[in-house]
Design an enzyme around this catalytic site. Structure first.
Site, short mmCIF file in Angstrom:
data_model
loop_
_atom_site.label_atom_id
_atom_site.label_comp_id
_atom_site.label_asym_id
_atom_site.label_seq_id
_atom_site.Cartn_x
_atom_site.Cartn_y
_atom_site.Cartn_z
N HIS A 182 -8.59 -3.27 7.84
CA HIS A 182 -7.59 -2.46 7.14
C HIS A 182 -8.15 -1.04 7.02
CE1 HIS A 182 -4.66 -1.78 3.67
NE2 HIS A 182 -5.55 -0.81 3.45
N HIS A 218 1.65 3.04 -3.28
CA HIS A 218 0.74 4.04 -3.83
C HIS A 218 1.28 5.46 -3.61
CE1 HIS A 218 -2.78 1.79 -5.13
NE2 HIS A 218 -2.82 1.12 -4.01
N HIS A 247 -7.85 3.33 6.41
CA HIS A 247 -7.17 4.49 5.82
C HIS A 247 -7.52 5.71 6.66
CE1 HIS A 247 -5.23 3.10 2.08
NE2 HIS A 247 -6.08 2.10 2.21
N SER A 253 -11.32 1.00 2.24
CA SER A 253 -10.44 1.51 1.17
C SER A 253 -10.52 3.01 1.00
CB SER A 253 -10.81 0.84 -0.16
OG SER A 253 -10.96 -0.55 -0.01
N ASP A 275 0.84 -1.20 0.00
CA ASP A 275 0.00 0.00 0.00
C ASP A 275 0.87 1.25 0.00
OD1 ASP A 275 -2.40 1.40 -0.02
OD2 ASP A 275 -3.29 0.18 1.55
#
EC number: 4.1.3.39
Length: 347
Positions: A191, A14, A193, A164, A11
């Site tokens: 997970h 990115h 963000h 996400s 990740d």
């Protein structure tokens, strides 16, 4: 014991347009291994087979990335992210040949059915398969449970809910994780963000709700406003009494050590990241949206709204251009109409 899956080398890619080098991968993987990280995830930001003109090209291929990490790891397990359609069965076969331990098969949160053959492929090879439900904010708890049950039936040994877009608040996370924990016979992961500044809080709530796996990146290095910051998460987990293989001292040494060869900057939460989280758009879309808004001369935040109405999921970069173009045409038509009206009033 809580399992930590470190996505810095996947990740995190990115954040630098997928430009991690073999030397950086080797150095970080070795350091993460020494720090006691459970799983080190490696690859293009979009996973196996993700390198392309549309999504961004890596300077080295999947094989070299994985072989490099494999050579550096002693006790940590090597993991990969795999999205059916971007990657193929041959990509998983390559990863398994190299010695990948954990394959995380990721689908949109309502499309778990496409994960079956890839979960089965991984399990037949004797490796660990996780199911991942991306953009999990786009489906209610009951739908997520039904999708997770499919992955469990296919052989997944855990299911990870991926926020996400960084859209979720603690109450949403708690409700969804609790639903999966109550309804599955396998572990649940989360997970996060950090678009709304809630990545660590959401991860802690997920653990309180029964999750046994959490994803994190050193210094929060990741798409958009970044992922859950590993060092902060481990500190908070120690405060809350969660047991892990690593310690705060070890992950702080890991973070400091990366400054010599990786130097990931802890992402700041920019207005664009907040908009991405608010409207529920994939965090990795931010630079693409900003570029399209500039090229077409349209309002960046109006473009976020339009894309949210289209319910974009990962891998639909072409629609960003389509909507920016449509906004530009609508603007030009409106200007022409306003010009005619002004002329009529002046006549």
């Amino acid at each position: 014991m809580i399992l930590i899956s470190d996505a810095t080398l996947r990740d995190g890619n990115h954040a630098i347009r997928h430009q991690l080098s073999a030397a950086q991968i080797h150095a970080y993987a070795r350091a993460a291994d020494e720090a006691g990280i459970d799983i080190v995830e490696v690859g293009h930001g979009n996973g196996l087979g993700g390198s392309s003109c549309l999504l961004g090209q890596t300077p080295i291929g999947d094989r070299l990335m994985l072989e490099t990490a494999r050579a550096a790891l002693r006790t940590s397990r090597l993991g990969v992210h795999f999205i059916p359609g971007l990657g193929k069965a041959a990509d998983i076969a390559l990863a398994l040949e190299i010695g990948v331990d954990v394959v995380r098969v990721a689908t949109h949160c309502t499309e778990a059915n496409v994960s079956a053959r890839f979960i089965e492929q991984t399990r037949v090879a004797g490796r660990t398969a996780f199911g991942v439900l991306m953009m999990s904010h786009m489906a209610p708890s009951d739908v997520l449970l039904a999708q997770a049950k499919l992955m469990e039936r296919y052989g997944a040994q855990a299911v990870v809910l991926m926020d996400s877009a960084g859209y979720s608040t603690p109450s949403l996370v708690r409700a969804k994780v609790e639903r999966l924990v109550d309804g599955l016979d396998i572990d649940v992961g989360f997970h996060a963000h950090n678009n709304l500044g809630l990545a660590v809080a959401n991860s802690l709530v997920a653990l309180e709700a029964g999750a046994r796996i959490v994803d994190a990146c050193v210094k929060g290095f990741g798409a958009g406003a970044g992922n859950t910051q590993l060092e902060t998460l481990v500190a908070a987990m120690e405060r809350e009494g969660h047991d892990t293989r690593t310690t705060f001292e070890h992950v702080m040494a890991l973070a400091r050590g990366t400054e010599a060869f990786l130097n990931p900057k802890t992402p700041h939460i920019q207005p664009a990241n907040i908009a991405s989280g608010l409207y529920g758009l994939f965090s990795g879309y931010v630079p693409h949206i900003q570029k399209a808004a500039q090229e077409f001369g349209v309002n960046e935040f109006e473009l976020y709204k339009r894309l949210a109405e289209r319910k974009l999921v990962a891998g639909q970069e072409d629609i960003i251009i389509e909507e920016a173009s449509r906004l530009a045409r609508e603007r030009d038509v409106q200007r022409a109409t306003d010009g005619v009206r002004i002329s009529e009033l002046s006549a």
